[in-house]
Scaffold this active site. Structure first.
Site, mmCIF file in Angstrom:
data_model
loop_
_atom_site.group_PDB
_atom_site.id
_atom_site.type_symbol
_atom_site.label_atom_id
_atom_site.label_comp_id
_atom_site.label_asym_id
_atom_site.label_seq_id
_atom_site.Cartn_x
_atom_site.Cartn_y
_atom_site.Cartn_z
ATOM 1 N N ILE A 15 0.853 -1.185 0.000
ATOM 2 C CA ILE A 15 0.000 0.000 0.000
ATOM 3 C C ILE A 15 0.892 1.240 0.000
ATOM 4 O O ILE A 15 1.684 1.454 0.920
ATOM 5 C CB ILE A 15 -0.942 -0.023 1.223
ATOM 6 C CG1 ILE A 15 -1.856 -1.266 1.161
ATOM 7 C CG2 ILE A 15 -1.761 1.269 1.296
ATOM 8 C CD1 ILE A 15 -2.710 -1.401 -0.087
ATOM 9 N N GLU B 49 -10.344 -1.398 -7.691
ATOM 10 C CA GLU B 49 -11.642 -2.046 -7.846
ATOM 11 C C GLU B 49 -11.972 -3.103 -6.804
ATOM 12 O O GLU B 49 -13.141 -3.421 -6.576
ATOM 13 C CB GLU B 49 -11.729 -2.631 -9.266
ATOM 14 C CG GLU B 49 -11.924 -1.517 -10.281
ATOM 15 C CD GLU B 49 -11.418 -1.836 -11.669
ATOM 16 O OE1 GLU B 49 -12.248 -2.068 -12.549
ATOM 17 O OE2 GLU B 49 -10.193 -1.834 -11.897
HETATM 18 MO MO1 MOS Z 1 -12.157 0.828 -14.453
HETATM 19 S S1 MOS Z 1 -14.019 0.044 -14.737
HETATM 20 O O1 MOS Z 1 -11.122 -0.255 -15.111
HETATM 21 O O2 MOS Z 1 -12.095 2.404 -14.884
#
Ligand code: MOS
Length: 719
Positions: free
Chosen positions: A598, A673
């Site tokens: 991180i 994500e």
């Molecule tokens: Mo993302 S959906 O890879 O901007």
């Protein structure tokens, strides 16, 4: 010439900056308004374009009454399919994908969905352009349209997209028949939108033979490539700048407004700005397709999987084949003797869907992780334990080894911190007044990739450094993270490093997408800055123009050994369900992630929490509703489209375990994500635990909770 000195702390060594919490380097500019966004950079002689969108869902443009509009105050031009510059659309762009024809505006008279761009009105002011655009009368030859998405559509077909459509291993029927426990369930998720705070906006102008576009996007290199292809230009004659971007989430690639702005700037030979309205974004910015998913699991009595089938259906438009690959996540998470997955689409008369935060994984993990919860209950095995029992040794479909699979550690640490061990698995038995309480969990994964990028690092005579890379900080804190990475590679304090991003003239670089931005850019910066430091360390003096080193990571990234490379997470949620109003409240939530080293804990936590909050929102609120009579949205705005806000998000925590990626020079995997993956399933599983009712359709709205609770008399307190 100035001699180079290495800044040292009292101990004689510059302490690492990566891993320390830092506020955003551009934070003051943003909160004081000094930071300019694409729609507000001033230009002399600026004209304003306003898009006119179709009001029919399918048909042809018969005529446009442009004469009265051209006579309106300030109006300079109306572009439509009869007079707009021709575009080249026969090329392969980013990720090997064809361009979305929605961005190739005004090339023909066909209308494939409601909200399709049919004209651009350009005027001296934005108000004049809007007034004229709203006055323009367009006559259509309307044709019948089909916008209704169901799981049963006869035209559904498999589509590869950015991963193979279908994978198949073993005899599914035989393994299901031999299973002691079987789950066979259908899950549906609605159309969801990723309207970022900053609307899509672009200003285009020709400057000494070069096209310059000030834009809000997820990658200047990407936009240059697409615009150069569409307008048949030498990429070197196109410059795209996007210094500040107020959110993207997958929606900010090349879209109608940039192309329309370039067309108008070319025709008028003036700078032209086109900004989308919030309402226009609902049809022109892309969205997440609704999904219909069937999951079949077969297991031995102890919960070990023998059979896994995940079939997903999403929709696409009639002009562009985009697949939401929801069945992909099963190819990483769980193995079984028989393992079948399939992603299929059906084309309808709707706008083209696109990438939206964790495309595939977000809806796919809802279905798969709810199905695992159903299996755990049927087997009488704790849901955390069930997942631990099904940890695969190799990629279930690829057969490749896992590079750093730390899911089990996330599950154990999450369970410990959430207090999972004390959980009574019985559903519908905990009450707090008229509320039923429950807890749920889910596991998560998201690919950890890297893509080639170039960067430069420059040493200045005053002891400071400038790093340049065509990165995009779409609100993630990427600029700050890259400053820390550069400082460590140079072994200086971050205050001596200036990172400049958002300019295609800095050379090709990865987009802010696929959770790969910060990792890919850091790799290139680490290489350039590291080499610069080596040069300075051997005593090179710094001339007035500085010393600049350029890097290109194409070879290094190409040499990565094939493996299953992913980030992982474990999501835990506690909900309270009001059985009188049907309201579901998340009371607390915890996400533990294994997502590489991180870089900046402050902004990283923010990223992960943002994903988790979106998961709450997906579970309980988000749903774009289409009126099938018109083919358009009902309430295409942020009043009608419900999202989680402060009161919906009481106490949530995101944290991580040590998971530095040994194959990455900085140890990064990427965190963009993973935070949303599994989050909606954890909430839905908690609702099941609270009420005893399984909700397989999102969002879990009050009316759905109420009608389901009615069917379970014991779920009502006092009954
Ligand atoms: Mo993302 S959906 O890879 O901007």
């Amino acid at each position: 010439m100035t001699a180079f000195t290495t800044e040292t702390s009292a101990t004689g060594v510059q302490a690492p900056s990566v891993g320390t919490a830092r506020t955003r380097v551009e934070g003051r500019d943003k909160v004081t308004g000094a930071a300019r966004y694409a729609g507000e950079v001033p230009f002399a002689g600026l004209a304003h374009g306003w898009l006119v969108l179709s009001r029919v869902a399918r048909g042809r443009i018969r005529s446009l009454d442009t004469a009265p509009v051209l006579a309106m105050p300030g109006v300079l031009a109306v572009l439509d399919h009869r007079n707009a510059p021709r575009l080249e659309t026969d090329y392969t762009g980013l990720l090997g994908m064809r361009p979305d024809p929605t961005c190739a505006v005004f090339q023909h008279d066909r209308v494939p969905h409601l909200g399709w761009p049919v004209a651009l009105v350009v005027a001296e002011t934005s108000e004049q352009a809007r007034e004229a655009a709203e006055t323009l009368v367009v006559h259509y030859e309307q044709q019948p349209h089909e916008t209704e998405f169901t799981g049963e559509h006869p035209d559904a077909h498999p589509v590869d997209g950015h991963m193979p459509a279908v994978t198949r291993k073993g005899d599914l029927d035989a393994e299901l028949a031999a299973s002691a426990v079987v789950v066979d369930a259908e899950y549906t998720t609605p159309e969801e939108h990723h309207n970022p705070m900053e609307p899509h906006a672009a200003t285009a102008r020709w400057d000494a033979g070069r096209l310059e576009v000030i834009d809000s996007n997820q990658g200047a290199t990407w936009v240059v490539g697409e615009l150069a292809s569409l307008f048949s230009l030498d990429p070197a004659s196109v410059r795209v700048r996007s210094e500040h971007v107020g959110g993207g989430f997958g929606s900010k690639g090349v879209r109608a407004h940039q192309v329309a702005a370039v067309m108008a700037a070319t025709v008028l030979q003036r700078p032209v700005r086109v900004v989308l309205t919030r309402r226009q974004m609902f049809s022109l910015a892309g969205y997440r397709s609704p999904t219909s998913q069937r999951v079949r699991l077969g297991a031995d009595a102890d919960g070990r999987l023998r059979a896994l089938e995940h079939r997903a259906l999403s929709l696409t438009s009639t002009v562009h084949e985009f697949v939401e690959p929801s069945a992909g996540v099963a190819r990483v998470m769980y193995d079984a003797d028989a393992h079948h997955t399939a992603n299929r689409v059906v084309a309808l008369d709707v706008p083209s869907p696109t990438f939206m935060r964790a495309p595939g994984e977000a809806p796919g993990s809802f279905a798969l992780e709810c199905a695992l919860d159903e299996l755990a209950e049927k087997c009488g095995v704790d849901p955390v334990e069930l997942r631990l029992r099904n940890e695969p040794a190799r990629g279930p479909v690829s057969g490749l080894p896992f590079a750093g699979r730390n899911l089990a550690a996330c599950l154990r640490e999450g369970a410990r911190r959430f207090g999972w061990a004390d959980r009574d698995p019985r559903p519908g038995v905990r009450r707090d007044g008229r509320r039923l309480l429950g807890t749920g969990m889910a596991a998560a994964s998201f690919p950890a990739g890297a893509a080639p990028s170039t960067a430069t690092a420059t040493a200045h005579p005053d002891g400071t450094f400038t790093v340049r890379i065509s990165a995009a900080d779409i609100g993630t804190g990427a600029r700050t993270a890259l400053t820390l990475v550069a400082a460590d590679a140079l072994r200086v304090a971050p205050e001596r490093v200036r990172v400049r991003i958002g300019d295609s003239d800095f050379g090709p670089a990865m987009i802010a997408g696929g959770s790969m931005g910060t990792r890919s850019w850091s790799w290139a910066i680490n290489e350039a800055a590291g080499e610069l430091r080596d040069r300075l360390a051997i005593g090179a003096g710094v001339p007035p123009e500085g010393i600049t080193v350029r890097s290109d990571t194409t070879a290094a990234i190409g040499a990565l050994a094939p493996a299953e490379r992913h980030s992982y997470g474990a999501q835990f949620a506690e909900v309270a369900v009001d059985v009188d109003t049907g309201e579901v409240r998340v009371r607390r939530m915890l996400g533990i992630f294994a997502a590489g080293r991180i870089v900046n804990p402050l902004t990283a936590r923010n990223q992960l929490l943002g994903g988790m909050i979106w998961g709450i929102s997906m579970a309980l609120h988000e749903e774009a509703v289409r009126d099938h009579a018109s083919g358009g949205h009902v309430g295409a705005d942020l009043a009608g489209y419900h999202v989680a806000t402060h009161a919906d998000v009481p106490r949530i925590e995101a944290d991580w375990i040590d998971d530095a990626d040994p194959d990455d020079p900085v140890g990064i995997k990427g965190i963009g994500e993973i935070g949303i993956v599994g989050a909606a399933a954890a909430v839905a599983n908690a609702v099941r635990h609270a009420t005893g009712v399984r909700h397989r359709t999102l969002p879990i709205r009050p009316d759905r909770v109420l009608s389901a609770v009615e069917e379970v008399p014991d779920a009502r307190p006092g009954s």
